[in-house]
Design a protein around this motif. Structure first.
Motif, PDB file in Angstrom:
ATOM      1  N   MET A   1       0.857  -1.192   0.000  1.00 34.65           N
ATOM      2  CA  MET A   1       0.000   0.000   0.000  1.00 34.65           C
ATOM      3  C   MET A   1       0.886   1.232   0.000  1.00 34.65           C
ATOM      4  SD  MET A   1      -2.967   1.133   2.704  1.00 34.65           S
ATOM      5  CE  MET A   1      -4.090  -0.151   2.185  1.00 34.65           C
ATOM      6  N   HIS A   2       0.621   2.147  -0.920  1.00 30.14           N
ATOM      7  CA  HIS A   2       1.409   3.368  -1.015  1.00 30.14           C
ATOM      8  C   HIS A   2       0.916   4.405   0.000  1.00 30.14           C
ATOM      9  CE1 HIS A   2       3.407   1.858  -4.554  1.00 30.14           C
ATOM     10  NE2 HIS A   2       2.224   1.613  -5.141  1.00 30.14           N
ATOM     11  N   SER A   3       1.773   5.392   0.248  1.00 34.24           N
ATOM     12  CA  SER A   3       1.426   6.412   1.245  1.00 34.24           C
ATOM     13  C   SER A   3       0.174   7.178   0.849  1.00 34.24           C
ATOM     14  CB  SER A   3       2.601   7.374   1.432  1.00 34.24           C
ATOM     15  OG  SER A   3       2.957   7.992   0.212  1.00 34.24           O
ATOM     16  N   GLU A   4       0.014   7.408  -0.495  1.00 33.46           N
ATOM     17  CA  GLU A   4      -1.185   8.121  -0.929  1.00 33.46           C
ATOM     18  C   GLU A   4      -2.444   7.338  -0.582  1.00 33.46           C
ATOM     19  OE1 GLU A   4       1.425   7.537  -2.703  1.00 33.46           O
ATOM     20  OE2 GLU A   4       2.256   9.505  -3.230  1.00 33.46           O
ATOM     21  N   GLN A   5      -2.350   6.011  -0.673  1.00 33.34           N
ATOM     22  CA  GLN A   5      -3.501   5.185  -0.339  1.00 33.34           C
ATOM     23  C   GLN A   5      -3.791   5.229   1.160  1.00 33.34           C
ATOM     24  OE1 GLN A   5      -1.696   1.662  -2.275  1.00 33.34           O
ATOM     25  NE2 GLN A   5      -3.601   1.490  -3.449  1.00 33.34           N
ATOM     26  N   VAL A   6      -2.694   5.262   1.962  1.00 37.23           N
ATOM     27  CA  VAL A   6      -2.893   5.351   3.410  1.00 37.23           C
ATOM     28  C   VAL A   6      -3.571   6.657   3.770  1.00 37.23           C
ATOM     29  CG1 VAL A   6      -1.717   5.499   5.639  1.00 37.23           C
ATOM     30  CG2 VAL A   6      -0.920   3.877   3.905  1.00 37.23           C
ATOM     31  N   LEU A   7      -3.102   7.754   3.175  1.00 40.50           N
ATOM     32  CA  LEU A   7      -3.693   9.059   3.461  1.00 40.50           C
ATOM     33  C   LEU A   7      -5.142   9.118   2.997  1.00 40.50           C
ATOM     34  CD1 LEU A   7      -0.672  11.349   2.487  1.00 40.50           C
ATOM     35  CD2 LEU A   7      -1.525  10.852   4.784  1.00 40.50           C
ATOM     36  N   ALA A   8      -5.402   8.526   1.863  1.00 39.77           N
ATOM     37  CA  ALA A   8      -6.773   8.489   1.369  1.00 39.77           C
ATOM     38  C   ALA A   8      -7.670   7.710   2.316  1.00 39.77           C
ATOM     39  CB  ALA A   8      -6.804   7.890  -0.036  1.00 39.77           C
TER      40      ALA A   8
END
Length: 216
Positions: A1-8
């Motif tokens: 999981m990428h950081s953008e996905q975590v933030l989303a």
């Protein structure tokens, strides 16, 4: 999981961190909307609070040390006054003057039963109850109680509320006199107060009086 996905994910589930705060060392935010406080920040706040407490304790120690310095200076001036006195009468006068000036104690009674003090009508007292009182004083007494004999040494007014009683002893430890200080302030001499300086005054006065009495 990428950081953008975590933030989303966090954007979509804003209560996730609050629900799992213990797992990530976070403090859950209250329901009123205050921000989440990290574990490190909480530790910093606790350390700041401990630091304030330590600073307050240090300030108390400094003030206590300064008060001890003032007491030592007063005791030193009392010592010099007694050393400069010539004869028993002058010594007692210097004692009462120093107690009044240095310690704001204008109610002091001194009684002696040394043979050389017999001619001093004001301060000589050979009553057995007074001698027994002095023998029982292993250390200076501070508190609200004195017997009727001691109370009679002071004027009836103002009403005295607290007393300090110090036995005057020779080199063998036998009492030959007693010093009583009195105050209309009930907190001036209390059961729980330290008596180190009173004991030192007693030893100092005993030595000075014995020297003067034996030289008479």
């Amino acid at each position: 999981m990428h950081s953008e996905q975590v933030l989303a994910f966090l954007d979509e589930h804003p209560d996730f961190l609050q629900q799992h705060a213990p797992r990530y060392n976070l403090q859950a935010a209250p329901q009123n909307g205050e921000r989440v406080i990290s574990f490190v920040e909480r530790q910093m706040l606790e350390l700041k609070d401990q630091n304030r407490q330590l600073e307050a304790q240090l300030q108390q120690l400094i003030e206590r040390g300064q008060e001890n310095d003032r007491l030592l200076a007063r005791l030193h001036r009392l010592t010099l006054a007694l050393l400069a006195a010539r004869g028993t009468a002058e010594l007692i006068a210097e004692l009462k003057g120093s107690l009044r000036q240095e310690f704001q104690l204008d109610r002091a009674a001194l009684k002696l039963w040394h043979p050389a003090a017999e001619k001093d009508a004001e301060h000589y007292n050979a009553r057995s109850e007074v001698q027994g009182l002095a023998r029982n004083l292993v250390a200076p007494y501070c508190g609200p109680y004195v017997n009727d004999e001691v109370l009679s040494w002071f004027p009836a007014t103002p009403v005295l509320q607290s007393f300090a009683q110090v036995a005057l002893k020779d080199a063998s430890g036998q009492p030959f006199g007693i010093l009583v200080l009195a105050s209309d302030d009930s907190q001036r001499f209390t059961f729980d107060m330290h008596t180190q300086y009173l004991a030192q005054i007693g030893e100092l006065l005993s030595a000075a009086l014995l020297s003067a009495l034996e030289a008479a």
